[in-house]
Each structure stands twice: as C-alpha cells, then as structure tokens.
Scaffold this active site. Structure first.
Site, mmCIF file in Angstrom:
data_model
loop_
_atom_site.group_PDB
_atom_site.id
_atom_site.type_symbol
_atom_site.label_atom_id
_atom_site.label_comp_id
_atom_site.label_asym_id
_atom_site.label_seq_id
_atom_site.Cartn_x
_atom_site.Cartn_y
_atom_site.Cartn_z
ATOM 1 C CB CYS A 154 -6.961 -24.908 12.712
ATOM 2 S SG CYS A 154 -6.337 -24.686 11.256
ATOM 3 C CG ASP A 202 -3.260 -32.092 8.814
ATOM 4 O OD1 ASP A 202 -2.580 -31.355 7.787
ATOM 5 O OD2 ASP A 202 -2.961 -31.555 10.197
ATOM 6 C CG HIS A 234 -6.395 -28.707 8.804
ATOM 7 N ND1 HIS A 234 -4.370 -29.425 10.012
ATOM 8 C CD2 HIS A 234 -6.843 -28.238 9.111
ATOM 9 C CE1 HIS A 234 -4.710 -28.159 10.315
ATOM 10 N NE2 HIS A 234 -5.954 -27.126 10.136
#
Length: 304
Positions: A154, A202, A234
C-alpha cells in the site's frame, strides 16, 4: 430562504464538530500510542549525516549468512504486528528482513491518523531514513550487500518504488498494491526487476492504472512481472496466518518468493545506469479518498 439558512448553519456546525472530533481523536491516539513503536522494533539504526535514528524490526533466518536481504515497508497504518508477522514468515525462507518505521515513531490503527501520517511524511525524509537503513545493512556481516531488495504494501508499495528511483544499488523492487508511476522516462531509472501484485477489485488502484504501469515498464526496458488477482480488494495480502491459509494471498506470497529466488539465486539482475531520478511524488487526493473508503467501508475494511 430562512429554512435554507438554518440548514446551512446546522450543516456547518456538524462539519465543524466532525473536524474537531477527528482532530481530537488523532491527538488522543498520538498521545496514547507513544510506546507502540517500542513494542514492534528490536533495533535502532544510526541516522546518516545527522538525520534521525531509525527504529526497525529485524527478522533473521536460521543458519549463517551472508543472506539475501529485503527492506519491507509497512502500510499507511505504520509499523505493526501484521508487518512483523510477514517479516518473520519471509525470514523462514532464508531472507534477512528489516522492517523500518518510516513515520518516525508514529503507528496507529485509526484511518484518520493513518492518512495524517502519510500527508505529514515527506518522501525526502523517507528516502533519508531508508538510506540510513541501507548503509547499516551494508555494514552487517550477515547481509549480502549485492542482494538487497525493497518491498512494500500500500503506502509502502509507493515508498518502495520511490526509493528504488532514489537508490540504484537495489537488486529488486516489489510493490503490493501501491500507488503507481507510469512515465517511462522516470521508470527507466529503476535499478532492477520489478514485481507488482494488485487486486482486480481494488477501487483505489484501478486495473487500467496497473496496465499503464506495466506499459511504462515495458517502454522503459525494465524487467518486470505484473499480476492482477481477480476479485481481490485492496490490501488483500494480510498477516502470516492468513497467508499460510492459502487462497489468493497465499498465491501472491508464493509468486513473490519465486521472483526473489530467481533474482537472488545467481546474483541479482541490475539495470544500473548511474542516473538516479529526483522523484518526489505528490499527494494524490483522489487516490487517498478512495483508499479511505476502501478501508473504512469497502472490501478492505478488516481489522489491522
């Protein structure tokens, strides 16, 4: 008209209360969490050239080195047990892993503060701290300095890409669903092969952005492997226990292991050209707004 004014006044009051409440929550979390970094670190690395020391967690494999090494960068929540479990898991496969705190003492489980950590952290400062980590690794007898990769999740995926554009001595770059750069001219400065792992569901990093990233790497001549796991949200690669349970996150983890094995087995493939990019990615409001939704209400809204 009077009714409209009343509605606007109450809306402004509610917005003000919300903003003050969020600010108070972030402040309280900061005050309550000053000792959290102590609980998730086991080494302090001296800062280079007067920069701050860097707290980090080091996981060492069994046996004698020098070992191939991975710098593992946390998500926007900061260094936590989830990242430590991944570091320990990767160490079981023979890699020395160092997970630095890139927020300089800040870690949280609250989304508002996680966002604040990102917007208040400069890419230049992250690169300075990672330079300290890299220099420390080069001095360690159980680290092979020619086989150091950077990996991130991330926020950490974005940070790993930025650091690879800053340090052309890295052996590989691994990005788990990090915000991307697509300009071939910039990507051409990457020092080695790239692995990108993304979720097909995502919303914060659409598939078209991933495809543009892959096309940019192709045009830049950078060896790469980009995988999109259909239906995955995600942040779908969670802690060690979930990875061991298999499924898409287990498959993604094993794909990463295969790439590391290939690039570290006979010595890393490099793309050194001596031309590091001055790369300071800007804050993308739309991306982080979508990211907040993903973590707060979407398919990535699990407990960290």
């Amino acid at each position: 008209m009077k009714r409209v004014r009343q509605i606007l006044v109450w809306a402004a009051i509610l917005l003000g209360v919300l903003i003050v409440g969020l600010a108070a929550l972030v402040a309280f979390d900061y005050a309550a969490g000053r000792d959290r970094i102590d609980a998730v670190t086991n080494v302090t690395i001296p800062g280079l050239n007067g920069s701050p020391d860097v707290r980090a967690y080091v996981a060492k494999p069994e046996g004698e080195g020098p070992f191939p090494t991975v710098i593992m960068i946390h998500e926007f929540f900061g260094l936590n047990e989830d990242i430590l479990s991944k570091a320990d898991l990767l160490a079981e496969d023979g890699f020395l892993v160092i997970a630095p705190d890139t927020f300089r003492g800040s870690t949280t489980s609250l989304i508002p503060r996680a966002i604040y950590q990102v917007i208040s952290t400069k890419t230049e400062d992250v690169n300075v701290d990672l330079d300290s980590v890299y220099a420390w690794l080069e001095s360690q007898p159980d680290v092979d300095p020619n086989r150091i990769a950077v990996l991130g999740f991330c926020y950490g995926g974005r940070a790993s890409l930025a650091y690879s554009l800053h340090n052309d001595s890295l052996a590989a770059t691994i990005i788990f669903y990090g915000f991307l750069e697509t300009d071939p001219e910039i990507l051409s400065s990457l020092p080695g092969p790239v692995l990108g792992i993304f979720g097909g569901a995502d919303q914060s990093i659409p598939v078209e952005d991933v495809n543009a990233f892959e096309q940019g790497l192709e045009a830049a001549g950078i060896p790469h492997q980009i995988s999109i796991y259909e239906g995955q949200p995600h942040a779908f690669v969670r802690g060690a226990d979930e990875i061991k349970a298999g499924g898409a996150q287990g498959e993604a983890w094993n794909e990463m292991l295969e790439v590391l094995e290939v690039n570290f087995k006979e010595g890393a493939v490099r793309n050194r050209n001596g031309d590091e990019a001055v790369y300071l990615p800007s804050f993308d409001f739309t991306y982080y707004l979508t990211l907040v939704f993903e973590h707060a209400f979407g398919s990535a809204s699990y407990v960290h």
